[in-house]
Design a protein around this motif. Structure first.
Motif, PDB file in Angstrom:
ATOM      1  N   ASN A 255      66.661  18.662 -22.050  1.00  0.00           N
ATOM      2  CA  ASN A 255      65.914  19.057 -23.245  1.00  0.00           C
ATOM      3  C   ASN A 255      65.621  17.816 -24.082  1.00  0.00           C
ATOM      4  O   ASN A 255      66.534  17.079 -24.435  1.00  0.00           O
ATOM      5  CB  ASN A 255      66.751  20.070 -24.045  1.00  0.00           C
ATOM      6  N   GLY A 256      64.346  17.589 -24.380  1.00  0.00           N
ATOM      7  CA  GLY A 256      63.958  16.413 -25.164  1.00  0.00           C
ATOM      8  C   GLY A 256      63.356  15.294 -24.343  1.00  0.00           C
ATOM      9  O   GLY A 256      62.803  14.341 -24.902  1.00  0.00           O
ATOM     10  N   ASP A 257      63.426  15.373 -23.001  1.00  0.00           N
ATOM     11  CA  ASP A 257      62.790  14.354 -22.158  1.00  0.00           C
ATOM     12  C   ASP A 257      61.274  14.404 -22.343  1.00  0.00           C
ATOM     13  O   ASP A 257      60.676  15.482 -22.341  1.00  0.00           O
ATOM     14  CB  ASP A 257      63.125  14.581 -20.679  1.00  0.00           C
ATOM     15  N   ILE A 258      60.672  13.243 -22.475  1.00  0.00           N
ATOM     16  CA  ILE A 258      59.225  13.149 -22.714  1.00  0.00           C
ATOM     17  C   ILE A 258      58.554  12.488 -21.517  1.00  0.00           C
ATOM     18  O   ILE A 258      59.107  11.549 -20.917  1.00  0.00           O
ATOM     19  CB  ILE A 258      58.950  12.354 -24.001  1.00  0.00           C
ATOM     20  N   GLY A 259      57.377  12.981 -21.163  1.00  0.00           N
ATOM     21  CA  GLY A 259      56.673  12.419 -20.013  1.00  0.00           C
ATOM     22  C   GLY A 259      55.180  12.657 -20.079  1.00  0.00           C
ATOM     23  O   GLY A 259      54.639  13.114 -21.081  1.00  0.00           O
ATOM     24  N   ILE A 260      54.520  12.351 -18.968  1.00  0.00           N
ATOM     25  CA  ILE A 260      53.066  12.477 -18.842  1.00  0.00           C
ATOM     26  C   ILE A 260      52.746  13.354 -17.636  1.00  0.00           C
ATOM     27  O   ILE A 260      53.362  13.219 -16.575  1.00  0.00           O
ATOM     28  CB  ILE A 260      52.395  11.092 -18.656  1.00  0.00           C
ATOM     29  N   ILE A 261      51.766  14.249 -17.796  1.00  0.00           N
ATOM     30  CA  ILE A 261      51.265  15.009 -16.646  1.00  0.00           C
ATOM     31  C   ILE A 261      50.503  14.038 -15.757  1.00  0.00           C
ATOM     32  O   ILE A 261      49.467  13.491 -16.147  1.00  0.00           O
ATOM     33  CB  ILE A 261      50.335  16.152 -17.092  1.00  0.00           C
ATOM     34  N   THR A 262      51.041  13.777 -14.575  1.00  0.00           N
ATOM     35  CA  THR A 262      50.488  12.730 -13.713  1.00  0.00           C
ATOM     36  C   THR A 262      49.510  13.259 -12.672  1.00  0.00           C
ATOM     37  O   THR A 262      49.028  12.487 -11.838  1.00  0.00           O
ATOM     38  CB  THR A 262      51.625  11.990 -12.991  1.00  0.00           C
ATOM     39  N   GLY A 263      49.251  14.546 -12.698  1.00  0.00           N
ATOM     40  CA  GLY A 263      48.323  15.080 -11.705  1.00  0.00           C
ATOM     41  C   GLY A 263      49.090  15.640 -10.522  1.00  0.00           C
ATOM     42  O   GLY A 263      50.268  15.973 -10.611  1.00  0.00           O
ATOM     43  N   HIS A 264      48.399  15.695  -9.367  1.00  0.00           N
ATOM     44  CA  HIS A 264      48.993  16.342  -8.203  1.00  0.00           C
ATOM     45  C   HIS A 264      48.641  15.525  -6.975  1.00  0.00           C
ATOM     46  O   HIS A 264      47.528  15.050  -6.832  1.00  0.00           O
ATOM     47  CB  HIS A 264      48.469  17.762  -8.058  1.00  0.00           C
ATOM     48  N   ARG A 265      49.629  15.363  -6.145  1.00  0.00           N
ATOM     49  CA  ARG A 265      49.428  14.529  -4.951  1.00  0.00           C
ATOM     50  C   ARG A 265      48.535  15.227  -3.929  1.00  0.00           C
ATOM     51  O   ARG A 265      48.666  16.409  -3.673  1.00  0.00           O
ATOM     52  CB  ARG A 265      50.784  14.203  -4.320  1.00  0.00           C
ATOM     53  N   LYS A 266      47.638  14.421  -3.372  1.00  0.00           N
ATOM     54  CA  LYS A 266      46.788  14.914  -2.290  1.00  0.00           C
ATOM     55  C   LYS A 266      46.805  13.875  -1.181  1.00  0.00           C
ATOM     56  O   LYS A 266      46.377  12.744  -1.363  1.00  0.00           O
ATOM     57  CB  LYS A 266      45.356  15.147  -2.764  1.00  0.00           C
ATOM     58  N   THR A 267      47.389  14.237  -0.065  1.00  0.00           N
ATOM     59  CA  THR A 267      47.507  13.315   1.061  1.00  0.00           C
ATOM     60  C   THR A 267      46.851  13.949   2.281  1.00  0.00           C
ATOM     61  O   THR A 267      46.338  15.073   2.239  1.00  0.00           O
ATOM     62  CB  THR A 267      48.982  13.027   1.366  1.00  0.00           C
ATOM     63  N   GLN A 268      46.873  13.229   3.402  1.00  0.00           N
ATOM     64  CA  GLN A 268      46.298  13.767   4.628  1.00  0.00           C
ATOM     65  C   GLN A 268      47.049  15.018   5.068  1.00  0.00           C
ATOM     66  O   GLN A 268      46.465  15.924   5.658  1.00  0.00           O
ATOM     67  CB  GLN A 268      46.354  12.717   5.736  1.00  0.00           C
TER      68      GLN A 268
END
Length: 318
Positions: free
Chosen positions: A46-59
């Motif tokens: 609780n309280g950790d801050i971050g960034i929405i980094t998107g979603h991985r797309k690989t082969q």
């Protein structure tokens, strides 16, 4: 003609419409959340801050991404996966919220390089403890954006603005509520948590309480934290004593935390400001604009009652 294809981010999540690139705060403690790359003991607090980094797309994973992925500032190099159902409208509390601006309560335990503290006027739920928390979240710099006169915040340094002092507890002994009137308003504080002088002043510490009552017993009229402009800055001497007969002003400062480096540095700056204003220590014969009296406490030494009585005798001319 070669056409490039791009992965599409998930639709906005939750009531706040969280999307790719948003700054977010995690508001639930959880272990075992999936990560990329895999982490044996994954945990988000609780309280950790971050960034929405998107979603991985690989082969191996060319389809539209399913999870919402977040990289936390406290765990760089790992993305934590949040599932869409966690943001469903039927869920009581989504695990992520936008973090472009945070309440003081949500920042407890966190530190930032620079913080901007916004204080409206009036701010009915502001207390001394909340203000302290707000002003101690930064590592490098804090900027205060406030409405009204800045000195309106001074009362929040006193016991009357403390939420803790208003709590009545009988964990080890029964509470004794005491009615206190401040600015024509009544409040009840626990007798064991306030320092109310014989003169009716609420002071900050037991040491100031003793000094105030010693002055009162000696028949010396004083003003507690009377504003004084020193070197262009409004400051608040602990005690101001004026002798109109001799046209003498005494400024009494009690330093109870000189073992603390920051406290000691602030005192040295304040002492230099007194000197520039023509207020000199008693040992130097005083100055043209007043005489500075000082009592001090070092860790483990306790309050020096002899020094207090010496200053009182000096004021009385004994």
């Amino acid at each position: 003609m070669h056409l490039c294809s791009f992965s599409r981010p998930a639709l906005p999540a939750g009531p706040e419409g969280i999307i790719y690139g948003d700054k977010v705060i995690n508001i639930t403690n959880k272990s075992g959340r999936k990560t990329y790359p895999e982490k044996e003991k994954s945990y988000v607090a609780n309280g950790d801050i971050g960034i929405i980094t998107g979603h991985r797309k690989t082969q191996k994973k060319p389809w539209k991404p399913y999870e919402i992925e977040v990289e936390l500032a406290s765990q760089p190099g790992f993305t934590y996966k949040y599932l869409p159902w966690e943001f469903d409208a039927q869920e009581s509390t989504p695990p992520l919220e936008l973090a472009y601006a945070l309440t003081v309560h949500k920042t407890q335990g966190s530190e930032f390089g620079k913080t901007f503290v916004i204080i409206p006027n009036p701010c009915r739920n502001l207390t001394r403890e909340m203000l302290y928390t707000a002003l101690t979240r930064q590592k490098d710099k804090v900027v205060i954006l406030h409405q009204g006169d800045f000195k309106d915040l001074m009362p929040y340094s006193k016991e009357t603005a403390s939420e803790i002092s208003r709590r009545m507890t009988n964990l080890f002994s029964s509470s004794v509520p005491v009615e206190i009137k401040v600015r024509n308003k009544s409040m009840y504080l626990d007798e064991k948590q306030i320092y109310l002088t014989e003169n009716g002043d609420l002071v900050r510490s037991k040491s100031e309480w003793i000094i105030a009552d010693k002055l009162k017993a000696a028949g010396i009229n004083y003003q507690y934290e009377q504003p004084l402009t020193i070197d262009g800055i409004e400051r608040f001497p602990d005690f101001t004593i004026r002798d109109d007969d001799s046209n003498t002003i005494w400024y009494w400062e009690h330093n109870g935390m000189l073992s603390n480096d920051d406290y000691r540095e602030r005192w040295e700056r304040k002492k230099d400001a007194y000197r520039k204003t023509g207020i000199l220590p008693l040992g130097e014969g005083g100055g043209e604009n007043g005489t500075l009296l000082v009592t001090e406490e070092l860790e483990g030494s306790g309050l020096d009652l002899g020094a207090i009585m010496h200053n009182i005798n000096v004021i009385l001319g004994n």
